[in-house]
Design a protein around this motif. Sequence first.
Motif, short mmCIF file in Angstrom:
data_model
loop_
_atom_site.label_atom_id
_atom_site.label_comp_id
_atom_site.label_asym_id
_atom_site.label_seq_id
_atom_site.Cartn_x
_atom_site.Cartn_y
_atom_site.Cartn_z
N MET A 158 15.33 24.26 -5.76
CA MET A 158 16.04 24.67 -4.52
C MET A 158 16.22 23.32 -3.84
SD MET A 158 15.11 28.50 -3.05
CE MET A 158 13.60 28.58 -3.69
N MET A 159 14.87 22.57 -3.75
CA MET A 159 15.08 21.40 -3.00
C MET A 159 15.95 20.26 -3.71
SD MET A 159 13.63 22.25 -0.13
CE MET A 159 14.59 23.57 -0.53
N ASP A 160 16.09 20.35 -4.89
CA ASP A 160 16.93 19.38 -5.72
C ASP A 160 18.40 19.76 -5.38
OD1 ASP A 160 16.73 17.36 -7.88
OD2 ASP A 160 18.55 18.72 -8.59
N GLU A 161 18.73 21.11 -5.31
CA GLU A 161 20.01 21.54 -4.87
C GLU A 161 20.43 20.66 -3.43
OE1 GLU A 161 23.85 22.94 -5.04
OE2 GLU A 161 22.50 22.17 -6.69
N VAL A 162 19.36 20.85 -2.41
CA VAL A 162 19.61 20.38 -1.26
C VAL A 162 19.78 18.92 -1.24
CG1 VAL A 162 18.47 20.12 0.95
CG2 VAL A 162 18.40 22.26 0.12
N GLN A 163 19.08 18.26 -1.86
CA GLN A 163 19.42 16.86 -2.18
C GLN A 163 20.67 16.47 -2.56
OE1 GLN A 163 15.82 14.19 -3.58
NE2 GLN A 163 15.15 16.49 -4.08
N LYS A 164 21.03 17.13 -3.47
CA LYS A 164 22.40 16.87 -3.88
C LYS A 164 23.47 17.14 -2.99
CE LYS A 164 25.40 18.64 -7.97
NZ LYS A 164 25.64 19.40 -8.86
N ILE A 165 23.24 17.96 -2.43
CA ILE A 165 24.33 18.34 -1.14
C ILE A 165 24.30 17.34 0.11
CG2 ILE A 165 24.93 20.08 0.90
CD1 ILE A 165 24.11 22.18 -1.20
N VAL A 166 23.03 17.00 0.51
CA VAL A 166 22.86 16.02 1.38
C VAL A 166 23.44 14.82 1.22
CG1 VAL A 166 21.10 14.93 2.79
CG2 VAL A 166 20.94 17.41 2.66
N MET A 167 23.03 14.20 0.06
CA MET A 167 23.37 12.72 -0.51
C MET A 167 24.99 12.69 -0.44
SD MET A 167 20.66 11.41 -0.38
CE MET A 167 21.14 9.84 -0.85
N ALA A 174 9.94 8.32 -1.76
CA ALA A 174 10.20 8.30 -3.47
C ALA A 174 8.83 8.82 -4.05
CB ALA A 174 10.24 6.92 -3.78
N PHE A 175 7.65 8.78 -3.50
CA PHE A 175 6.43 9.29 -4.21
C PHE A 175 6.02 10.74 -3.87
CE2 PHE A 175 5.05 6.46 -0.76
CZ PHE A 175 4.33 7.55 0.04
N TYR A 176 6.85 11.37 -3.15
CA TYR A 176 6.58 12.92 -2.87
C TYR A 176 7.19 13.74 -4.25
CZ TYR A 176 5.48 12.47 2.11
OH TYR A 176 4.79 12.35 3.43
N PRO A 177 6.49 14.88 -4.32
CA PRO A 177 6.96 15.54 -5.25
C PRO A 177 8.47 16.14 -5.16
CG PRO A 177 4.80 16.51 -4.47
CD PRO A 177 5.38 15.30 -3.76
N GLY A 178 9.36 16.16 -6.33
CA GLY A 178 10.53 16.54 -6.14
C GLY A 178 11.69 15.51 -5.70
N PHE A 179 11.09 14.37 -5.44
CA PHE A 179 12.37 13.14 -4.96
C PHE A 179 13.14 12.89 -6.23
CE2 PHE A 179 13.54 8.77 -5.44
CZ PHE A 179 14.17 8.71 -4.31
N ASN A 180 14.38 13.17 -6.24
CA ASN A 180 15.39 12.60 -7.02
C ASN A 180 16.36 11.63 -6.44
OD1 ASN A 180 17.27 12.75 -9.09
ND2 ASN A 180 17.27 15.13 -9.34
N GLU A 181 16.49 10.64 -7.13
CA GLU A 181 17.47 9.23 -6.87
C GLU A 181 18.72 9.43 -7.38
OE1 GLU A 181 16.42 5.54 -9.36
OE2 GLU A 181 14.61 6.28 -8.23
N LYS A 182 18.83 10.44 -8.18
CA LYS A 182 20.24 10.12 -9.20
C LYS A 182 21.41 10.77 -8.34
CE LYS A 182 20.14 14.82 -11.08
NZ LYS A 182 19.84 15.81 -12.55
N TYR A 183 21.17 11.41 -7.11
CA TYR A 183 22.34 11.78 -6.25
C TYR A 183 22.82 10.48 -5.34
CZ TYR A 183 20.73 16.27 -8.07
OH TYR A 183 20.55 17.29 -8.90
N TYR A 184 22.19 9.56 -5.53
CA TYR A 184 22.38 8.31 -4.70
C TYR A 184 23.82 7.50 -5.07
CZ TYR A 184 21.89 4.06 -1.59
OH TYR A 184 22.18 3.02 -0.79
N ASN A 190 6.43 27.66 -7.47
CA ASN A 190 6.64 26.21 -7.13
C ASN A 190 7.88 25.41 -7.71
OD1 ASN A 190 5.44 23.49 -5.86
ND2 ASN A 190 5.26 22.83 -8.06
N ASP A 191 8.16 25.95 -8.98
CA ASP A 191 9.36 25.55 -9.95
C ASP A 191 10.59 25.69 -9.11
OD1 ASP A 191 7.53 24.29 -11.86
OD2 ASP A 191 7.69 26.00 -13.08
N ALA A 192 10.40 27.24 -8.66
CA ALA A 192 11.93 27.70 -8.01
C ALA A 192 11.94 26.73 -6.70
CB ALA A 192 11.74 29.00 -7.56
N ARG A 193 10.93 26.39 -5.95
CA ARG A 193 11.21 25.49 -4.79
C ARG A 193 11.73 24.24 -5.15
NH1 ARG A 193 7.19 23.80 -2.13
NH2 ARG A 193 8.22 23.77 -0.30
N LEU A 194 10.98 23.66 -5.96
CA LEU A 194 11.61 22.22 -6.27
C LEU A 194 13.18 22.29 -7.01
CD1 LEU A 194 8.62 20.69 -8.40
CD2 LEU A 194 9.40 20.13 -6.23
#
Length: 553
Positions: free
Chosen positions: A503-512, A363-373, A497-501
Amino acid sequence: MDRRTLLKGSAAAGGLAAFGGTLGAFLPGPMGARNAFAASPPHTLVIASPATPQSLDSEFDVSLGTFEAIAACYDSLVEFAKIPAPADPDAQREDIADYPDKPGRVNMVGKLAESWEIAPDSSWIKFKLREGVKSNWGNELTAEDVVWTWHRKLGLEAIGAFFANTISFIRPDQIKAEGKYVVSLTLDNPNPLLLKIQPNLYSPIYDSVKCKEMATDDDPWAKKFLENNTAGFGPYQITQLVRGQQCVFEARDDYYRGKPYMHTVIMKEVPTSANRAQLLQGGAVDIAQYLQPLELIRLSKAPGVAVDTIPATFMLWIELNAKIKPFDNVDVRRAMNFAFPQEQVLKTVFQDLAQPLNGALPAFYPGFNEKYYEFHKQDLAQAKELLKKAGMADGFKTVLSYNAGDPVQEPTAILYQSALKEIGVDLQLRKVPAATFYNFVSQREQPMIFYYDSPWCPDPGYSMNLYFHSKSFVNYSNYTNAKVDELIDAAARTADNDARLEMMDEVQKIVMKEAPWVFVAFTNYSMARREDLKGWTYYTSNNIRFQDFYRDA
C-alpha cells in the motif's frame, strides 16, 4: 550511499560579537587556554548553535534548539537499541531494522518502562514503569503521568494528535492506568506502529502532578507553563534560558540512569555558520552545529577537530501549496520539478556532499522506492510543455520564501530563479528571519516555501501519513488525494507487513506523479566536534542528546 551533508537553519540576530570572543562570560569554574580561546571544563559541554530553544512545548514547536531541549529534559517509555555506525568507529546509531521475531518487529530497550507486553497483532500494549523515577520537580513517575500525557495529545489537537492518529488512538478511554506503575493502551484495530512510535522524540512523558498544579480553567493542559518550563523525567533541567542568546542545562543528580558525564551544557546562539566554525576550530566550543559544506571540508582537516558524517533522514524540498494557484494544477507542479536545476545545486551549493532527493521518505527506511522519480535531469523543454498543457504557456509570477538562517537555501533559490526565467516563470525571493520561519511554514499561506525535515519514525506508513495525508498537521503543501488518504488509513489498520508495504508503495507512486514538492536533496547529518569529545549517537530525529557525550580520558 555516500551522503555527507549539512544544514538545518533556524536562528535569531547575533553573531561572533555576542560571544565576546571568549566563553569567560558564561563558563563556570576555572578555564585553561586552548589556542586563542578559553576551553570548556571537562564536565561542561559548549555548543555553538544557530538558535536557542523557542518554545519548550513539544506540541507546538519543532524548531532547532527546541527539540534539543526536549531530548535533554524529557524521556520516553522505550528507545531503539544502539549499534555501531557503519564506517565510523566513533559513532553509534539507532537499530531501526525490521525484526519479525521481536515484539512489535523492533529492537527496543526500556527507558521509563522497565518491561512491556504487546499483542502479536499490535492491537494493545501494556507497560510496567520503573519505580522510584523522579521528575525535575521531585514527583514520582506513575501510570497517571502516561495517561495524562496521551490525553493532552488528544486535547490540544496539535503535533501529539498526529502521533495519536497515526496509531488510531482517538479516545481517552483507550489508555488506562492498570495500577500505580502499569499502564495499557488498547486500539480498535491492529497497528504496527503501536510500539515503534513510542521512542519518538516528541512522545515524552510529562510530570502530570506539576502540570495540573500549573493548569488553569482557561489553560487545562498547562500550555503557558510548558512553553517556558519543563516538567519531565529526563537527565537535565534548564537553569537559564535567554532566547536569542543562550540556554544552560544542568544534569540532574537524581536521574534514574545516573548523572550524565556532562554536568553543564551551554547552548550558545551563533546564527552565522562561519562564526560557529571559527569558534570550533579555535577551541571555544565543543560542537558547532549545522555548518556549510565547505566549512565541514575545511574543519575535517583542522587539528583538534573531528567531523563525523552519517547517512540521515534529512530531506530538503520546496512546498508547492496546492491551495494557491497555479499549484493546484498537477502539470504546473511537475513543470516546477523539471525546471529545477538539481544537478547544479548539488554541485555548486552542496559541493557534491548531498544526493538527489529521489523519493518521498528516507532512502534507508523500509519500503523506499526510487523508481517513481522522474526528475533526474533538468528538462526545460518538458517544463514548457507542461505549462502549455496547463494553459500557462506565457508563464506566471510567484514567490519563494526561504530561511535566512540556512546558508544553502538562498543560493539554491537564486539558481532556481534563473532557471525558471527560461520558461517564463517570474520567481520572486522572500528572505524570512530564521526565528519566524517555522511559523511561515506552518501557516500554509506561502505559494512556495523551503522545508527541511525528516520523519522521525522509521516506517513508510508514518512517513506517508506525516507529509501527505490530507489531515496531517505537517502536510504543509495542502496536498489532498482521496486514494492516498484511503491507503494510508488502511495501512494503519493492518498488521500484515507485506500488505502495508504494498500500500505504501502505491502511495509513493501517486505522490511522486502528482509532485506536491520540488524535490531538492538528501543530506547527511554531520557532527563537527572537538576530537576529544566522544559518544555521539545518530538518532532519526536528527538531534544530539547531551547525555551521550563524554571526554576521551
